[in-house]
Design a protein around this motif. Structure first.
Motif, short mmCIF file in Angstrom:
data_model
loop_
_atom_site.label_atom_id
_atom_site.label_comp_id
_atom_site.label_asym_id
_atom_site.label_seq_id
_atom_site.Cartn_x
_atom_site.Cartn_y
_atom_site.Cartn_z
N GLY A 73 -5.12 -4.74 -2.37
CA GLY A 73 -4.00 -5.66 -2.45
C GLY A 73 -3.55 -6.19 -1.10
O GLY A 73 -2.36 -6.14 -0.78
N PRO A 74 -4.47 -6.74 -0.28
CA PRO A 74 -4.07 -7.26 1.03
C PRO A 74 -3.24 -8.52 0.95
O PRO A 74 -2.60 -8.90 1.93
CB PRO A 74 -5.41 -7.53 1.72
CG PRO A 74 -6.35 -7.83 0.59
CD PRO A 74 -5.91 -6.91 -0.52
N GLY A 75 -3.24 -9.17 -0.23
CA GLY A 75 -2.52 -10.43 -0.34
C GLY A 75 -3.11 -11.44 0.62
O GLY A 75 -4.32 -11.64 0.69
N THR A 76 -2.27 -12.06 1.44
CA THR A 76 -2.74 -13.06 2.40
C THR A 76 -3.13 -12.44 3.74
O THR A 76 -3.37 -13.15 4.70
CB THR A 76 -1.65 -14.12 2.62
OG1 THR A 76 -0.46 -13.49 3.09
CG2 THR A 76 -1.35 -14.87 1.33
N GLY A 77 -3.15 -11.11 3.81
CA GLY A 77 -3.59 -10.44 5.03
C GLY A 77 -2.48 -10.06 5.97
O GLY A 77 -2.72 -9.90 7.17
N ARG A 78 -1.26 -9.90 5.45
CA ARG A 78 -0.11 -9.59 6.31
C ARG A 78 -0.35 -8.36 7.16
O ARG A 78 0.00 -8.33 8.35
CB ARG A 78 1.14 -9.41 5.44
CG ARG A 78 2.37 -8.89 6.19
CD ARG A 78 2.85 -9.90 7.22
NE ARG A 78 4.07 -9.45 7.89
CZ ARG A 78 4.10 -8.66 8.96
NH1 ARG A 78 2.96 -8.21 9.47
NH2 ARG A 78 5.25 -8.30 9.52
N PHE A 79 -0.93 -7.30 6.58
CA PHE A 79 -1.14 -6.07 7.34
C PHE A 79 -2.62 -5.84 7.69
O PHE A 79 -2.96 -4.82 8.29
CB PHE A 79 -0.61 -4.87 6.56
CG PHE A 79 0.87 -4.95 6.31
CD1 PHE A 79 1.77 -4.86 7.34
CD2 PHE A 79 1.37 -5.15 5.02
CE1 PHE A 79 3.14 -4.95 7.13
CE2 PHE A 79 2.72 -5.24 4.79
CZ PHE A 79 3.62 -5.15 5.85
N SER A 80 -3.46 -6.79 7.33
CA SER A 80 -4.90 -6.62 7.58
C SER A 80 -5.20 -6.58 9.07
O SER A 80 -6.12 -5.86 9.51
CB SER A 80 -5.69 -7.74 6.90
OG SER A 80 -5.48 -7.73 5.50
N ARG A 81 -4.47 -7.33 9.87
CA ARG A 81 -4.72 -7.32 11.32
C ARG A 81 -4.45 -5.93 11.90
O ARG A 81 -5.20 -5.45 12.75
CB ARG A 81 -3.85 -8.37 12.00
CG ARG A 81 -4.26 -9.80 11.69
CD ARG A 81 -3.29 -10.81 12.32
NE ARG A 81 -3.74 -12.17 12.12
CZ ARG A 81 -3.53 -12.88 11.03
NH1 ARG A 81 -2.89 -12.31 10.02
NH2 ARG A 81 -3.96 -14.12 10.93
N THR A 82 -3.37 -5.30 11.45
CA THR A 82 -3.07 -3.95 11.92
C THR A 82 -4.17 -2.98 11.50
O THR A 82 -4.57 -2.09 12.26
CB THR A 82 -1.72 -3.49 11.34
OG1 THR A 82 -0.69 -4.37 11.79
CG2 THR A 82 -1.39 -2.07 11.77
N ILE A 83 -4.66 -3.14 10.28
CA ILE A 83 -5.71 -2.25 9.78
C ILE A 83 -7.01 -2.47 10.54
O ILE A 83 -7.69 -1.52 10.95
CB ILE A 83 -5.90 -2.49 8.27
CG1 ILE A 83 -4.63 -2.05 7.52
CG2 ILE A 83 -7.12 -1.76 7.74
CD1 ILE A 83 -4.59 -2.47 6.07
N LEU A 84 -7.36 -3.72 10.78
CA LEU A 84 -8.59 -4.02 11.51
C LEU A 84 -8.52 -3.55 12.95
O LEU A 84 -9.56 -3.23 13.56
CB LEU A 84 -8.88 -5.52 11.46
CG LEU A 84 -9.29 -6.08 10.09
CD1 LEU A 84 -9.24 -7.59 10.10
CD2 LEU A 84 -10.68 -5.59 9.71
#
Length: 314
Positions: A73-84
């Motif tokens: 459930g990343p949605g538009t990637g709000r927290f994906s940068r932190t995860i990456l």
């Protein structure tokens, strides 16, 4: 939950939707609200506070984990940068194709040299059927857990199957007191409507059953499950997880929009506020107070049966 106009009719009888029906409704809703999701934790200081606290919690525990990361459930990637930023192979997994497309477009704008996901996968989260056993070191489930209602058995069983032994599950829950505490100060007009007809707006269900039915006429655009922190910890233990850390998101000033605007102009005060919010958010008496709460749980022994005993290994 944002109420609409009050109604005087007698409340209907509601039952949880079948999983397939709930997924179909959620897919339609999320497909149509990509722009709203992109702005959900941006703009106002109270939104930025919550987003930053979530990012810091994720960064803390992602740094301790190993192996591939599955973000559900990343949605538009709000927290994906932190995860990456953890520097580990990452898969973005979402029910909505438009959401995944928006996340991919946003991450590709970062330019050359930026870390990107190893893949994007559109599928339902229940059971995580496309994923192989023990293929992930960490699963991140932020902003989505409540949409599975109160029956999270299939979701947690799938997460445990996919995680390696000792793997980490990072998720976000919403407590009954947290959602009401957010509604009243931030949406005072809606709060007045709700308090004039609390049963029609499902307050009794939220507090007594931890559940909100799909009822758009009464401020419930989707079915949603609410969890008290201790109840969720027990449910995770039954599914074979050991809770290592819990933190409420913004229990002190998360709903004080006017004060946060003033503090946001002072970098030192804002940085210190984040530290204070994190310290307070980990106090047991504050866990259910913030807009949501975060949990870090480690995959432990075999899941417990309903009678409380552990299942034998197969």
């Amino acid at each position: 939950m944002r109420p609409s106009r009050a109604s005087s009719r007698t409340p209907k009888h509601y039952t949880p939707s079948p999983p397939a029906e709930r997924r179909k409704h959620l897919r339609r809703t999320f497909d149509a609200h990509v722009r709203r999701e992109r702005e959900r934790l941006r703009g106002d200081p109270h939104r930025e506070l919550r987003g930053t606290l979530v990012e810091r919690f994720l960064a803390l525990h992602l740094a301790k984990g190993r192996g591939p990361i599955l973000e559900i459930g990343p949605g538009t990637g709000r927290f994906s940068r932190t995860i990456l930023a953890a520097g580990r192979p990452t898969i973005l997994y979402d029910l909505s194709r438009p959401m995944l497309k928006a996340a991919r477009q946003g991450l590709e704008r970062r330019g050359r040299g930026a870390v990107r996901p190893m893949g994007y996968l559109q599928a339902a989260a229940e059971g995580l059927r496309p994923m192989r056993d023990r293929s992930a070191g960490t699963i991140v489930l932020v902003g989505l857990f409540g949409f599975f209602g109160r029956d999270v058995s299939e979701l947690l069983e799938g997460a445990r199957r996919v995680l390696r032994p000792g793997g980490i599950l990072l998720l976000e829950g919403v407590s009954p007191s947290g959602v009401i505490g957010e509604l009243f100060p931030l949406f005072p007009r809606s709060a007045r409507v709700l308090l004039r007809a609390p049963r029609e707006y499902h307050l009794h269900r939220i507090f007594e059953e931890g559940w909100q039915p799909h009822d758009p006429e009464h401020g419930a655009p989707w079915e949603f499950g609410f969890w008290r922190p201790d109840d969720l910890s027990r449910r995770l233990a039954q599914a074979g997880f050991t809770v290592n850390d819990r933190m409420s998101v913004g229990p002190l000033l998360g709903n004080q929009a006017a004060l946060l605007k003033r503090l946001h102009r002072d970098r030192v005060a804002w940085a210190n506020l984040l530290d204070v919010e994190e310290r307070c958010g980990r106090l047991p008496e504050c866990l259910g107070v913030g807009a949501s709460f975060l949990v870090c749980a480690r995959r432990s022994g075999p899941p417990r049966r309903k009678d409380g005993r552990s299942r034998a290994r197969g």
